[in-house]
Design a protein around this motif. Structure first.
Motif, PDB file in Angstrom:
ATOM      1  N   LEU A   1       0.834  -1.203   0.000  1.00  9.95           N
ATOM      2  CA  LEU A   1       0.000   0.000   0.000  1.00  9.95           C
ATOM      3  C   LEU A   1       0.866   1.249   0.000  1.00  9.95           C
ATOM      4  CD1 LEU A   1      -2.770   1.322   0.204  1.00  9.95           C
ATOM      5  CD2 LEU A   1      -2.609   1.085   2.695  1.00  9.95           C
ATOM      6  N   LEU A   2       1.937   1.220   0.782  1.00 11.11           N
ATOM      7  CA  LEU A   2       2.842   2.373   0.840  1.00 11.11           C
ATOM      8  C   LEU A   2       3.494   2.619  -0.516  1.00 11.11           C
ATOM      9  CD1 LEU A   2       4.137   4.543   2.609  1.00 11.11           C
ATOM     10  CD2 LEU A   2       5.926   2.888   3.201  1.00 11.11           C
ATOM     11  N   ARG A   3       3.909   1.536  -1.192  1.00 12.07           N
ATOM     12  CA  ARG A   3       4.507   1.691  -2.524  1.00 12.07           C
ATOM     13  C   ARG A   3       3.499   2.263  -3.509  1.00 12.07           C
ATOM     14  NH1 ARG A   3       6.926  -3.342  -1.240  1.00 12.07           N
ATOM     15  NH2 ARG A   3       5.286  -4.439  -2.422  1.00 12.07           N
ATOM     16  N   ALA A   4       2.246   1.808  -3.401  1.00 15.09           N
ATOM     17  CA  ALA A   4       1.204   2.306  -4.301  1.00 15.09           C
ATOM     18  C   ALA A   4       0.943   3.795  -4.070  1.00 15.09           C
ATOM     19  CB  ALA A   4      -0.081   1.506  -4.091  1.00 15.09           C
ATOM     20  N   ILE A   5       0.921   4.198  -2.791  1.00 14.23           N
ATOM     21  CA  ILE A   5       0.706   5.613  -2.468  1.00 14.23           C
ATOM     22  C   ILE A   5       1.856   6.462  -2.990  1.00 14.23           C
ATOM     23  CG2 ILE A   5       0.568   7.287  -0.574  1.00 14.23           C
ATOM     24  CD1 ILE A   5      -0.942   5.153   1.031  1.00 14.23           C
ATOM     25  N   ASN A   6       3.079   6.003  -2.782  1.00 15.66           N
ATOM     26  CA  ASN A   6       4.244   6.749  -3.264  1.00 15.66           C
ATOM     27  C   ASN A   6       4.242   6.863  -4.785  1.00 15.66           C
ATOM     28  OD1 ASN A   6       5.299   7.307  -0.736  1.00 15.66           O
ATOM     29  ND2 ASN A   6       6.516   5.417  -0.663  1.00 15.66           N
ATOM     30  N   ALA A   7       3.814   5.795  -5.445  1.00 15.80           N
ATOM     31  CA  ALA A   7       3.732   5.837  -6.907  1.00 15.80           C
ATOM     32  C   ALA A   7       2.679   6.845  -7.359  1.00 15.80           C
ATOM     33  CB  ALA A   7       3.408   4.441  -7.446  1.00 15.80           C
ATOM     34  N   LEU A   8       1.564   6.870  -6.643  1.00 16.21           N
ATOM     35  CA  LEU A   8       0.505   7.833  -6.970  1.00 16.21           C
ATOM     36  C   LEU A   8       0.989   9.270  -6.783  1.00 16.21           C
ATOM     37  CD1 LEU A   8      -2.509   8.407  -7.637  1.00 16.21           C
ATOM     38  CD2 LEU A   8      -2.944   8.307  -5.166  1.00 16.21           C
ATOM     39  N   LEU A   9       1.731   9.505  -5.718  1.00 16.34           N
ATOM     40  CA  LEU A   9       2.225  10.861  -5.431  1.00 16.34           C
ATOM     41  C   LEU A   9       3.182  11.365  -6.503  1.00 16.34           C
ATOM     42  CD1 LEU A   9       2.830  10.606  -1.574  1.00 16.34           C
ATOM     43  CD2 LEU A   9       0.956  11.775  -2.749  1.00 16.34           C
ATOM     44  N   LEU A  10       3.814  10.432  -7.222  1.00 13.84           N
ATOM     45  CA  LEU A  10       4.774  10.822  -8.259  1.00 13.84           C
ATOM     46  C   LEU A  10       4.137  10.941  -9.645  1.00 13.84           C
ATOM     47  CD1 LEU A  10       7.850   8.670  -7.167  1.00 13.84           C
ATOM     48  CD2 LEU A  10       7.438  11.102  -6.742  1.00 13.84           C
TER      49      LEU A  10
ATOM     50  N   ARG B   1       2.479  12.646 -12.512  1.00 15.65           N
ATOM     51  CA  ARG B   1       2.434  14.048 -12.924  1.00 15.65           C
ATOM     52  C   ARG B   1       1.001  14.536 -13.153  1.00 15.65           C
ATOM     53  NH1 ARG B   1       6.176  17.564 -14.373  1.00 15.65           N
ATOM     54  NH2 ARG B   1       5.607  19.321 -15.721  1.00 15.65           N
ATOM     55  N   ARG B   2       0.119  13.660 -13.585  1.00 19.86           N
ATOM     56  CA  ARG B   2      -1.249  14.081 -13.897  1.00 19.86           C
ATOM     57  C   ARG B   2      -2.011  14.537 -12.648  1.00 19.86           C
ATOM     58  NH1 ARG B   2      -4.094   8.528 -15.774  1.00 19.86           N
ATOM     59  NH2 ARG B   2      -2.045   8.203 -16.704  1.00 19.86           N
ATOM     60  N   TYR B   3      -1.583  14.058 -11.486  1.00 18.38           N
ATOM     61  CA  TYR B   3      -2.266  14.422 -10.245  1.00 18.38           C
ATOM     62  C   TYR B   3      -1.537  15.499  -9.450  1.00 18.38           C
ATOM     63  CZ  TYR B   3      -4.484   9.920 -11.236  1.00 18.38           C
ATOM     64  OH  TYR B   3      -5.142   8.890 -11.840  1.00 18.38           O
ATOM     65  N   ARG B   4      -0.482  16.029 -10.035  1.00 17.45           N
ATOM     66  CA  ARG B   4       0.398  16.924  -9.273  1.00 17.45           C
ATOM     67  C   ARG B   4      -0.332  18.172  -8.768  1.00 17.45           C
ATOM     68  NH1 ARG B   4       5.538  16.870  -8.259  1.00 17.45           N
ATOM     69  NH2 ARG B   4       6.665  18.782  -7.725  1.00 17.45           N
ATOM     70  N   ALA B   5      -1.157  18.788  -9.599  1.00 18.12           N
ATOM     71  CA  ALA B   5      -1.847  20.015  -9.188  1.00 18.12           C
ATOM     72  C   ALA B   5      -2.796  19.743  -8.023  1.00 18.12           C
ATOM     73  CB  ALA B   5      -2.599  20.609 -10.374  1.00 18.12           C
ATOM     74  N   ALA B   6      -3.565  18.648  -8.127  1.00 20.19           N
ATOM     75  CA  ALA B   6      -4.508  18.308  -7.065  1.00 20.19           C
ATOM     76  C   ALA B   6      -3.775  17.949  -5.775  1.00 20.19           C
ATOM     77  CB  ALA B   6      -5.403  17.153  -7.503  1.00 20.19           C
ATOM     78  N   LEU B   7      -2.683  17.222  -5.898  1.00 17.99           N
ATOM     79  CA  LEU B   7      -1.916  16.836  -4.718  1.00 17.99           C
ATOM     80  C   LEU B   7      -1.249  18.047  -4.068  1.00 17.99           C
ATOM     81  CD1 LEU B   7      -0.323  13.539  -6.072  1.00 17.99           C
ATOM     82  CD2 LEU B   7      -2.118  13.744  -4.332  1.00 17.99           C
ATOM     83  N   ALA B   8      -0.844  19.018  -4.894  1.00 17.47           N
ATOM     84  CA  ALA B   8      -0.259  20.245  -4.348  1.00 17.47           C
ATOM     85  C   ALA B   8      -1.283  21.011  -3.521  1.00 17.47           C
ATOM     86  CB  ALA B   8       0.272  21.120  -5.482  1.00 17.47           C
ATOM     87  N   VAL B   9      -2.542  20.974  -3.945  1.00 15.91           N
ATOM     88  CA  VAL B   9      -3.616  21.612  -3.179  1.00 15.91           C
ATOM     89  C   VAL B   9      -3.766  20.935  -1.819  1.00 15.91           C
ATOM     90  CG1 VAL B   9      -6.092  22.054  -3.094  1.00 15.91           C
ATOM     91  CG2 VAL B   9      -4.845  22.395  -5.228  1.00 15.91           C
ATOM     92  N   LEU B  10      -3.722  19.603  -1.810  1.00 15.11           N
ATOM     93  CA  LEU B  10      -3.852  18.859  -0.557  1.00 15.11           C
ATOM     94  C   LEU B  10      -2.674  19.111   0.371  1.00 15.11           C
ATOM     95  CD1 LEU B  10      -5.236  15.425  -1.828  1.00 15.11           C
ATOM     96  CD2 LEU B  10      -6.490  17.288  -0.720  1.00 15.11           C
ATOM     97  N   LYS B  11      -1.463  19.132  -0.191  1.00 14.06           N
ATOM     98  CA  LYS B  11      -0.311  19.400   0.664  1.00 14.06           C
ATOM     99  C   LYS B  11      -0.328  20.842   1.160  1.00 14.06           C
ATOM    100  CE  LYS B  11       4.578  18.976   1.440  1.00 14.06           C
ATOM    101  NZ  LYS B  11       5.914  18.579   0.980  1.00 14.06           N
ATOM    102  N   GLY B  12      -0.853  21.763   0.341  1.00 12.80           N
ATOM    103  CA  GLY B  12      -1.004  23.132   0.795  1.00 12.80           C
ATOM    104  C   GLY B  12      -1.925  23.220   1.998  1.00 12.80           C
ATOM    105  N   PHE B  13      -3.014  22.440   1.968  1.00 12.21           N
ATOM    106  CA  PHE B  13      -3.923  22.375   3.120  1.00 12.21           C
ATOM    107  C   PHE B  13      -3.175  21.889   4.351  1.00 12.21           C
ATOM    108  CE2 PHE B  13      -6.883  20.228   5.912  1.00 12.21           C
ATOM    109  CZ  PHE B  13      -7.973  21.088   5.963  1.00 12.21           C
ATOM    110  N   ARG B  14      -2.393  20.830   4.158  1.00  5.46           N
ATOM    111  CA  ARG B  14      -1.610  20.271   5.280  1.00  5.46           C
ATOM    112  C   ARG B  14      -0.632  21.290   5.831  1.00  5.46           C
ATOM    113  NH1 ARG B  14       3.990  19.778   6.470  1.00  5.46           N
ATOM    114  NH2 ARG B  14       4.248  18.047   7.950  1.00  5.46           N
ATOM    115  N   ASN B  15       0.121  21.964   4.935  1.00  2.05           N
ATOM    116  CA  ASN B  15       1.118  22.933   5.383  1.00  2.05           C
ATOM    117  C   ASN B  15       0.473  24.136   6.062  1.00  2.05           C
ATOM    118  OD1 ASN B  15       2.998  21.238   4.301  1.00  2.05           O
ATOM    119  ND2 ASN B  15       3.870  22.711   2.869  1.00  2.05           N
ATOM    120  N   GLY B  16      -0.691  24.556   5.556  1.00  2.00           N
ATOM    121  CA  GLY B  16      -1.392  25.667   6.183  1.00  2.00           C
ATOM    122  C   GLY B  16      -1.799  25.332   7.604  1.00  2.00           C
TER     123      GLY B  16
END
Length: 213
Positions: A11-20, A22-37
């Motif tokens: 599961l961890l490998r699958a999540i890491n693969a998903l995070l890399l 490119r097609r999801y990068r913008a959406a993931l950046a929004v989520l990490k922005g929420f986390r950092n905020g």
């Protein structure tokens, strides 16, 4: 044991693969922005709320801890919501127009500011005033860089410092109701409370004599 450890590892490998991806990068950046905020809001508000509450707020220990937790939660939540909104709108505008332009940033931040920080409460007020002071400095520097105003021959900071302190103390002495409550509390401690004492205990050790029980 080894077989039980495989699913979490997979599961961890699958999540890491998903995070890399490119097609999801913008959406993931929004989520990490929420986390950092959320994290940044908590990190800068908790120490401030702790100091200000124990210096200036009356009440029981439980009431003080509750106030600290509430202030920290509000700041953390609002900053997380704002970053999420801002980055989401930035990604949406860029996708719709095919490129990023300066107006996107201004528009997205205006919408986020209206939705998240539009309520006039102590936390939002402090954040807006913090940003306003830095905006004024930033716009002044930008005006010089763009040539709209000439480069000062001498460092203007001493004059700015003099005017800022002169104005704020004038307001405190004669129109203190116009100042933000936490600033009033700080200045009362510095300039009013230092006029009152009864003996060495509240002259040097305490600001005010402890109430006798």
């Amino acid at each position: 044991m080894a077989g039980g450890a495989a699913p979490p590892a997979a599961l961890l490998r699958a999540i890491n693969a998903l995070l890399l991806q490119r097609r999801y990068r913008a959406a993931l950046a929004v989520l990490k922005g929420f986390r950092n905020g959320a994290v940044y809001g908590a990190k800068i508000r908790a120490p401030h709320a702790l100091v200000m509450t124990f210096l200036f707020r009356s009440g029981s220990l439980r009431e003080k801890l509750k106030a600290i937790a509430q202030a920290t939660y509000t700041h953390s939540r609002n900053l997380a919501y704002f970053v999420f909104t801002y980055k989401g709108l930035m990604a949406l505008q860029s996708r719709l127009q095919g490129k990023k332009i300066p107006f996107h940033s201004f528009f997205a931040a205006c919408i986020g500011g209206w939705l998240v920080f539009g309520e006039n409460n102590p936390i939002n007020s402090q954040i807006i005033m913090y940003l306003l002071s830095r905006i004024l400095f930033g716009l002044s520097r930008l005006a010089v860089e763009k040539g709209y105003i000439p480069q000062p021959r001498q460092d203007p900071f001493p004059l700015v410092a003099a005017l800022v302190w002169g104005t704020v103390l004038w307001l405190f002495e004669y129109h203190r109701q116009t100042l933000q409550p936490s600033l009033q509390a700080s200045m009362t401690y510095l300039y009013d409370d230092s006029n009152v004492w009864h003996d060495i205990s509240d002259f040097l050790i305490y600001n005010k004599k402890p109430e006798s029980k």
